[in-house]
Scaffold this motif. Structure first.
Motif: not given
Length: 810
Positions: A775-779, A735-741
């Motif tokens: 729930l939270e959303a990313c990207l 999850i943390a990596e997805l936000n920075g990819a």
């Protein structure tokens, strides 16, 4: 003017539009070769972005690059209609040749739909969405200028006409292939395949441009050499098993014989075969032996394993990976991490995060892929073009369906016709593996099995040789609650060291687990359900196997997810009454390897299970209970053994007779069924008949099915679920990596890893979790993730956790 298709994010480099159109054409042609339709698919690639020659689109793209802080509205310039309109204008007006007119409808629909789902040819409202786009739409920017530039810059008019003539010849040859399909079915599957080829070609060419990968740098592996190498390693493994001291046992002799039968069958022509290996019969290695030998002999490009649950993907993939010693060419596709939106016309030429998520390589092009039945059916019938993109990679493949009896009833006919298409047109071979072979050839839309389809000979003798359990009927004499069941379990634990209890619903499983955990019995108690992500379930299963290996006292309470292919072996199994196939699969978790003399599988009737929304389980339960009553009256009924081949055949025929109305996938809201929406001939097509009656004329099209309406209503399971990444173990880091990819390659890698940490939420679960701030959303909102407090190390998804704050709506 330099006309461009995309602008690379990393360095602002533009991709010339001609390069993109010709690149997509080449890739689409390659995809079409499997069906002998390279010019049909190539035509879609050639024309799909024709509308990007409009000055309005070019200005739009340059404006978006120049002013990223305030870009023009995304998707505001239609670039998808022009290619479909060109085909319509050239071949569907004036004096129409039927072949070219049909070709225009098939390829044109793929083109206008390549950022959404295929359009209906006729809709429930008796409108014609395909015609509305290619004939009636007024705001198609600079259509004449786009057409002129295409013929000047990409392909001249004479060459184009010759290309279309070749495409028509290919279509005629495709229609002439002998099969059970009606013309409507042939056209529907051809349209889907062309659509798949176009989506994959468009996204692959765009990804290569963005990642600066030359076509020569991304060549597919030589699968012929790879499969030869795999086969050698597998045979070395099997040879080692023969030399083992226990290899002389009767069970192992049977395993070896069935494995050799798979080898011999692999030389047969491509077709649809059944492999009815009993539980514990070495199905994974035997089917792999067939797949590799058949792929080598018949030049197949891929091997695809389709499994009922995500639970066993990792287990089977790990076993195969360990034997083949390859971590690169084996893909595990558990589920879609992204719920793709129906975002028509959203490709604006910029490679933003939403576009990157689409471009991430997710198309089953690996030599060996493990996936689920849900994902397989979604490829053919769901609305997301992320799903349909994979269809082209199902051609020229060996496809192994493990535990095929788990195909949902509403999807049986759709499943059968998909396999019939892949066999008759896609040059693929299918093997249906299970210990409880369903009667898929007795329904209206039957599966066309090959002659002498069963690979295992002397099936009754094999079943007797693998008999390791006795079935004990506790279901017809009494009804259990969790309270009485817990007491009953404790009594059995005095003589049994370990026990598996399989109940039909998550609620009773959780309640019984908590009840047993609080009682004095000296056993470790484990819980398994689909509320847990795949990685979590694997961890728990590893712990359970450790207890079993150490011969410790252990109880596992599980939903049915454990019974289809999970390699565990308990002394005693309790199965809440369900369909006979479920009972047989549950029995396969008892005394699995014949470690002990015959052990007991107890069938119980549970009063507290709410089967209101589980109609298939309910109907299966009723039939099994009637069969138990038959055997109480006459011990020789149903072959004298509830798991005999005769009993299972009786069960499935009765089951499909009882659920006959469900086999066509009824859509109550439309008063229509899926089979009619997709395949109805004119005389059976309600929308066609209503149109003719309402307008006193025939619709001005050759094709009149409704693929978008069908896709909008298609669900493998009744409730549409939403994938959410859980913060379990490595899931939190993903999850943390997805936000920075930002790179497509990184996003693709992370999305593949995230599949094992995904939980699919039912609508009520998603609402409740959202209301409780879990729930939270990313990207850019494209991926949903759970907060830490929303996931329990014990149960997985935890809707009751108070740590989120906020009031619950339930």
């Amino acid at each position: 003017m330099d006309y461009i298709a995309h602008v690379r994010e990393s360095d602002g480099e533009p991709q010339p539009l001609e390069h993109h159109l010709l690149g997509a054409q080449r890739l689409a042609e390659f995809a079409g070769e499997a069906l002998g339709i390279r010019h049909i698919t190539g035509l879609a690639g050639l024309l799909h972005d024709l509308g990007k020659y409009a000055i309005a689109f070019q200005n739009y793209l340059r404006e978006a690059v120049a002013h990223p802080e305030a870009p023009p509205k995304r998707g505001s310039v239609d670039h998808s209609t022009a290619g479909g309109r060109l085909l319509y204008d050239l071949y569907h007006t004036g004096t129409i040749e039927r072949g070219k007119g049909t070709l225009a409808e098939i390829v044109g629909n793929a083109i206008i739909s390549h950022h959404s789902s295929l359009h209906d040819y006729i809709s429930p409202e008796l409108e014609m969405p395909y015609l509305r786009r290619v004939r009636d739409k007024e705001d198609v920017p600079e259509y004449e200028a786009c057409t002129r530039l295409f013929f000047e810059r990409v392909m001249n008019r004479e060459a184009f006409e010759q290309y279309v003539e070749r495409a028509v010849l290919e279509m005629d040859a495709y229609f002439a292939i002998p099969s059970s399909f009606t013309m409507e079915m042939k056209c529907l599957y051809l349209t889907k395949y062309v659509f798949s080829a176009l989506i994959d070609a468009d996204r692959t060419d765009t990804r290569r441009f963005e990642e600066q990968i030359a076509e020569s740098e991304e060549q597919a592996p030589n699968t012929e050499e790879l499969f030869e190498n795999y086969y050698t390693k597998l045979m070395d493994k099997l040879g080692g098993l023969v030399g083992h001291t226990s290899a002389a046992s009767r069970v192992n002799q049977q395993r070896r014989e069935m494995s050799e039968q798979c080898e011999r069958s692999a030389y047969k022509p491509s077709g649809i075969y059944t492999l009815s290996i009993p539980t514990g019969g070495g199905k994974t290695l035997a089917s792999l032996r067939y797949a590799l030998r058949h792929a080598i002999e018949h030049h197949k490009k891929r091997i695809i394993y389709v499994l009922p649950y995500t639970t066993i993907i990792e287990q089977n993939a790990a076993e195969v990976r360990g034997i083949l010693q390859d971590d690169i060419h084996i893909l595990e596709h558990h589920s879609n991490v992204i719920d793709e939106l129906n975002d028509d016309e959203m490709d604006d030429g910029l490679i933003h995060i939403r576009q990157k998520l689409k471009l991430a390589k997710d198309n089953w092009d690996c030599p060996i892929t493990f996936t689920t039945m849900v994902q397989f059916l979604n490829v053919f019938y769901a609305k997301s073009n992320r799903n349909v993109r994979r269809l082209r990679h199902l051609a020229e493949s060996v496809i192994i369906f493990d535990e095929v009896q788990k195909v949902p009833v509403s999807c049986v006919s759709l499943f059968n016709e998909a396999l019939n298409f892949l066999n008759s047109y896609g040059q693929s071979s299918m093997v249906l593996c299970t210990a409880t072979q369903p009667a898929l050839d007795v329904v209206e839309h039957e599966l066309h099995l090959s002659p002498d389809a069963e690979i295992v000979s002397n099936l009754d003798d094999v079943i007797k040789a693998f008999k390791r359990v006795e079935l004990s009927d506790e279901a017809t004499s009494r009804v259990f609650t969790n309270e009485s069941l817990a007491e009953w379990v404790l009594a059995r634990l005095e003589e049994k060291r370990d026990m598996l209890i399989i109940l039909n619903t998550k609620a009773v499983v959780k309640n019984l687990y908590e009840r047993l955990k609080g009682m004095e019995h000296g056993a470790v108690v484990y819980h398994l359900s689909t509320s847990m992500c795949a990685a979590h379930r694997k961890t728990e299963l590893d712990k359970i196997r450790g207890c079993l290996d150490r011969k410790e006292k252990v109880i596992c309470v599980s939903t049915p997810l454990i019974e289809a292919g999970v390699d565990v072996s308990f002394q005693c199994v309790v199965r809440s009454l369900a369909g006979l196939d479920s009972v047989a699969q549950a029995a396969g978790r008892c005394n699995r390897h014949g470690e002990e003399s015959l052990q007991q599988v107890y069938m119980i009737d549970h009063a507290e299970e709410n089967l209101k929304h589980l109609s298939e389980v309910r109907k299966g339960k009723d039939i099994t209970k009637r069969m138990l009553t038959d055997m109480h009256r006459d011990e020789s009924a149903h072959g004298g053994f509830l798991l005999s081949d005769k009993a299972l055949r009786f069960y499935f025929k009765q089951f499909y007779a009882d659920v006959r109305p469900l086999l066509k996938f009824e859509i109550p809201k439309l008063k229509q069924n899926m089979m009619k929406l997709l395949f109805a001939q004119f005389q059976e097509n309600d929308y066609f008949q209503d149109y003719c009656q309402s307008y006193a004329k025939r619709p001005p099209q050759y094709l009149l099915n409704s693929p978008r309406t069908a896709a909008d209503h298609f669900r493998v399971i009744e409730d549409l679920t939403t994938p959410v990444i859980a913060p379990y173990g490595e899931g939190a880091h993903i999850i943390a990596e997805l936000n920075g990819a930002s790179r497509i390659e990184d996003l693709g890698r992370l999305l593949r890893q995230a599949q094992q940490y995904t939980v699919n939420l039912f609508p009520y679960e998603k609402i409740r979790l959202d209301q409780n701030q879990g729930l939270e959303a990313c990207l850019d909102g494209q991926i949903l993730v759970m907060r830490e407090g929303a996931y329990s190390e014990e149960f997985g998804l935890d809707l009751e956790n108070d740590s989120w704050g906020g009031a619950s709506i339930f």
